[in-house]
Design an enzyme around this catalytic site. Structure first.
Site, PDB file in Angstrom:
ATOM      1  N   GLY A  13      43.482 -16.723 -30.738  1.00  0.00           N
ATOM      2  CA  GLY A  13      42.636 -16.304 -31.618  1.00  0.00           C
ATOM      3  C   GLY A  13      43.474 -16.129 -33.038  1.00  0.00           C
ATOM      4  N   GLY A  16      42.115 -15.171 -36.691  1.00  0.00           N
ATOM      5  CA  GLY A  16      41.471 -14.023 -37.079  1.00  0.00           C
ATOM      6  C   GLY A  16      42.344 -13.144 -37.909  1.00  0.00           C
ATOM      7  N   GLN A  17      42.050 -12.092 -38.168  1.00  0.00           N
ATOM      8  CA  GLN A  17      42.913 -11.157 -39.203  1.00  0.00           C
ATOM      9  C   GLN A  17      44.633 -11.212 -39.065  1.00  0.00           C
ATOM     10  OE1 GLN A  17      42.214  -6.802 -39.353  1.00  0.00           O
ATOM     11  NE2 GLN A  17      43.135  -6.645 -41.486  1.00  0.00           N
ATOM     12  N   ASP A  39      42.650 -21.247 -31.208  1.00  0.00           N
ATOM     13  CA  ASP A  39      41.439 -20.442 -31.671  1.00  0.00           C
ATOM     14  C   ASP A  39      40.285 -21.237 -31.052  1.00  0.00           C
ATOM     15  OD1 ASP A  39      40.843 -17.849 -33.611  1.00  0.00           O
ATOM     16  OD2 ASP A  39      39.188 -18.841 -32.884  1.00  0.00           O
ATOM     17  N   TYR A 146      34.621  -1.376 -26.309  1.00  0.00           N
ATOM     18  CA  TYR A 146      35.512  -1.886 -26.614  1.00  0.00           C
ATOM     19  C   TYR A 146      36.827  -1.041 -26.100  1.00  0.00           C
ATOM     20  CZ  TYR A 146      38.940  -3.265 -30.396  1.00  0.00           C
ATOM     21  OH  TYR A 146      40.228  -3.616 -31.133  1.00  0.00           O
ATOM     22  N   LYS A 150      39.837  -2.267 -23.869  1.00  0.00           N
ATOM     23  CA  LYS A 150      41.662  -2.128 -24.085  1.00  0.00           C
ATOM     24  C   LYS A 150      42.205  -1.190 -23.121  1.00  0.00           C
ATOM     25  CE  LYS A 150      41.579  -4.801 -27.690  1.00  0.00           C
ATOM     26  NZ  LYS A 150      42.538  -6.022 -27.596  1.00  0.00           N
TER      27      LYS A 150
HETATM   28  P1  NAD Z   1      39.861 -11.060 -35.308  1.00  0.00           P
HETATM   29  O1  NAD Z   1      38.485 -10.781 -34.930  1.00  0.00           O
HETATM   30  O2  NAD Z   1      39.859 -11.154 -36.776  1.00  0.00           O
HETATM   31  O3  NAD Z   1      40.321 -12.425 -34.714  1.00  0.00           O
HETATM   32  C1  NAD Z   1      39.973 -12.818 -33.451  1.00  0.00           C
HETATM   33  C2  NAD Z   1      39.979 -14.068 -33.137  1.00  0.00           C
HETATM   34  O4  NAD Z   1      39.560 -14.290 -31.939  1.00  0.00           O
HETATM   35  C3  NAD Z   1      38.831 -14.855 -33.932  1.00  0.00           C
HETATM   36  O5  NAD Z   1      39.590 -15.846 -34.712  1.00  0.00           O
HETATM   37  C4  NAD Z   1      38.004 -15.655 -32.970  1.00  0.00           C
HETATM   38  O6  NAD Z   1      37.619 -16.639 -33.598  1.00  0.00           O
HETATM   39  C5  NAD Z   1      38.932 -15.711 -31.806  1.00  0.00           C
HETATM   40  N1  NAD Z   1      38.047 -15.798 -30.639  1.00  0.00           N
HETATM   41  C6  NAD Z   1      37.169 -15.125 -30.097  1.00  0.00           C
HETATM   42  N2  NAD Z   1      36.556 -15.422 -28.893  1.00  0.00           N
HETATM   43  C7  NAD Z   1      37.695 -16.370 -28.400  1.00  0.00           C
HETATM   44  C8  NAD Z   1      37.680 -17.118 -27.312  1.00  0.00           C
HETATM   45  N3  NAD Z   1      36.950 -17.069 -26.257  1.00  0.00           N
HETATM   46  N4  NAD Z   1      38.826 -17.940 -27.179  1.00  0.00           N
HETATM   47  C9  NAD Z   1      39.574 -18.170 -28.156  1.00  0.00           C
HETATM   48  N5  NAD Z   1      39.550 -17.418 -29.316  1.00  0.00           N
HETATM   49  C10 NAD Z   1      38.644 -16.596 -29.507  1.00  0.00           C
HETATM   50  O7  NAD Z   1      40.664  -9.993 -34.506  1.00  0.00           O
HETATM   51  P2  NAD Z   1      42.212  -9.463 -35.003  1.00  0.00           P
HETATM   52  O8  NAD Z   1      41.669  -8.428 -36.000  1.00  0.00           O
HETATM   53  O9  NAD Z   1      42.923 -10.543 -35.418  1.00  0.00           O
HETATM   54  O10 NAD Z   1      42.496  -8.814 -33.743  1.00  0.00           O
HETATM   55  C11 NAD Z   1      43.446  -9.459 -32.671  1.00  0.00           C
HETATM   56  C12 NAD Z   1      43.810  -8.433 -31.752  1.00  0.00           C
HETATM   57  O11 NAD Z   1      44.401  -7.128 -31.981  1.00  0.00           O
HETATM   58  C13 NAD Z   1      42.724  -8.064 -30.785  1.00  0.00           C
HETATM   59  O12 NAD Z   1      42.893  -7.857 -29.285  1.00  0.00           O
HETATM   60  C14 NAD Z   1      42.237  -6.549 -31.393  1.00  0.00           C
HETATM   61  O13 NAD Z   1      41.734  -5.914 -30.377  1.00  0.00           O
HETATM   62  C15 NAD Z   1      43.636  -6.279 -31.696  1.00  0.00           C
HETATM   63  N6  NAD Z   1      43.463  -5.073 -32.785  1.00  0.00           N
HETATM   64  C16 NAD Z   1      43.228  -5.374 -34.271  1.00  0.00           C
HETATM   65  C17 NAD Z   1      42.975  -4.405 -35.010  1.00  0.00           C
HETATM   66  C18 NAD Z   1      42.663  -4.571 -36.412  1.00  0.00           C
HETATM   67  O14 NAD Z   1      42.618  -3.694 -37.108  1.00  0.00           O
HETATM   68  N7  NAD Z   1      42.815  -5.852 -36.938  1.00  0.00           N
HETATM   69  C19 NAD Z   1      43.237  -2.947 -34.603  1.00  0.00           C
HETATM   70  C20 NAD Z   1      43.497  -2.644 -33.199  1.00  0.00           C
HETATM   71  C21 NAD Z   1      43.804  -3.670 -32.348  1.00  0.00           C
HETATM   72  C1  AKB Z   2      38.003  -2.146 -35.027  1.00  0.00           C
HETATM   73  O1  AKB Z   2      37.748  -1.369 -35.916  1.00  0.00           O
HETATM   74  O2  AKB Z   2      37.412  -2.599 -33.955  1.00  0.00           O
HETATM   75  C2  AKB Z   2      39.597  -2.559 -35.037  1.00  0.00           C
HETATM   76  C3  AKB Z   2      40.437  -1.303 -34.123  1.00  0.00           C
HETATM   77  C4  AKB Z   2      40.717  -0.175 -34.423  1.00  0.00           C
HETATM   78  O3  AKB Z   2      40.574  -1.877 -32.867  1.00  0.00           O
HETATM   79  N1  AKB Z   2      40.277  -2.684 -36.114  1.00  0.00           N
END
Ligand code: NAD
Ligand code: AKB
Length: 317
Positions: A13, A16-17, A39, A146, A150
């Site tokens: 992934g 992503g962000q 990804d 979601y 988790k």
């Molecule tokens: P994101 O949505 O920005 O990126 C996720 C990436 O996963 C994307 O680039 C997408 O293309 C890829 N993806 C989706 N399905 C896939 C698959 N089947 N195989 C491979 N890649 C796949 O998410 P993020 O914000 O980078 O979050 C990463 C992790 O951190 C996640 O587990 C999320 O739950 C956790 N998280 C994020 C936040 C936040 O605010 N960004 C907060 C809490 C937890």
């Molecule tokens: C979302 O809003 O889904 C994420 C998270 C808090 O897990 N940024």
């Protein structure tokens, strides 16, 4: 023998962000060739693809995960591939498949090939019965699909650790704020989108949460530092919170964020038009008690609201 701990690091992934920032930091530390970004999608010109090795990988494709681990001599996986809250509530089957089965595939690879794993959790593990300041140890009764995935992933991580000795670590990230990558599919996304809107020609934003919704948030630099320090910590220091450590950054409401942005951009106007994401936000706590992370691995955040706003506006300009 190559790279870190005699092997390479794989990030799922990665486009992503979090991946956008994490891959760069890992490559700065360990060298570009040591960190393989993967990804399910391709995005031309993305820094993770331009600045080092990149491979398409769907985390549901277990055979390909196993093959890559062997071929590329992988030692550590940062497993970021997932579906975030708002998108999960729209498609709960997809959410369960990618968030749960994807994580199980990564853990199976870890068990088979003796890998270390970082698998992030979220403040979404908490539910309406959590105290407003969420303790580390508390019943986890999320109301979002979601959040349920988790919680399941934290439990799965603990099972693989206790039963098979897999070194799995995770953090319950708050909503993350960053400028290098666009965001989508989450509930805390407003706190990133608002900066893009404030700096646009119109300088207005329709916020999908109401003005008083207080949520735990964090600047990406703090989140990346937390991730890397947790993974660097000796295994003996970690406690039974190892798969979902609470970390606290800053807590604010949309109204407080707008007030801070207006100090820099006085013409910016925010209107409040709450949608379904308000329900998800209302089920999460206001702030996070991170004493256990402070004790176990010396965690301490650095960015407050004022410095986050300064960083975002300076970098996005
Ligand atoms: P994101 O949505 O920005 O990126 C996720 C990436 O996963 C994307 O680039 C997408 O293309 C890829 N993806 C989706 N399905 C896939 C698959 N089947 N195989 C491979 N890649 C796949 O998410 P993020 O914000 O980078 O979050 C990463 C992790 O951190 C996640 O587990 C999320 O739950 C956790 N998280 C994020 C936040 C936040 O605010 N960004 C907060 C809490 C937890
Ligand atoms: C979302 O809003 O889904 C994420 C998270 C808090 O897990 N940024």
């Amino acid at each position: 023998m190559v790279g870190h701990e005699g092997g390479r690091i794989l990030v799922t992934g990665a486009l992503g962000q979090i991946g956008t920032d994490l891959v760069q930091s890992l490559r700065d530390i360990h060298g570009s060739e040591t960190v393989i970004a993967t990804d399910i999608r391709e995005k031309q010109g993305h820094p993770c693809i331009e600045n080092g090795p990149y491979t398409n990988l769907d985390v549901l494709d277990k055979d390909k995960i196993f093959k890559l681990v062997v071929e590329k001599e992988i030692r550590i996986i940062y497993h970021l591939a997932a579906i975030l809250s708002a998108k999960c509530e729209e498609n709960s089957d997809l959410c369960e498949m990618i968030n749960l089965e994807g994580t199980r595939n990564i853990l199976d690879a870890a068990r088979e090939f003796n890998l270390r794993i970082f698998a992030p959790s979220s403040i979404a593990v908490f539910g309406p019965d959590t105290p407003r300041k969420a303790p580390q140890i508390t019943p986890l009764n999320p109301t979002t699909k979601y959040g349920m995935t988790k919680v399941d992933c934290e439990i799965l991580g603990m099972i693989y650790f206790e039963k098979y000795g897999v070194d799995v670590r995770g953090i319950r990230y708050p909503g993350l704020i960053s400028w290098k990558s666009p965001v989508s599919g989450g509930t805390t996304d407003y706190a990133v989108d608002i900066f893009h809107a404030a700096l646009s020609e119109k300088s207005t934003y329709d916020c999908f949460l109401n003005a008083q919704t207080r949520l735990p948030m964090m600047y990406m630099d703090d989140a990346i530092r937390a991730t890397i320090s947790l993974m660097d910590e000796p295994i003996e220091s970690l406690s039974s919170s190892r798969c979902g450590y609470n970390i606290s950054g800053v807590s604010f409401t949309p109204e407080e964020l707008v007030f801070e942005i207006n100090k820099k951009l006085p013409n910016f106007v925010c209107k409040y038009k709450p949608d379904i994401r308000q329900n998800y936000a209302d089920s999460w706590p206001d702030s996070i008690d991170d004493q256990i992370s402070r004790n176990d691995w010396n965690w301490q955040s650095r960015f407050d609201l004022e410095s986050i706003v300064n960083e975002m506006i300076t970098n996005l300009k």
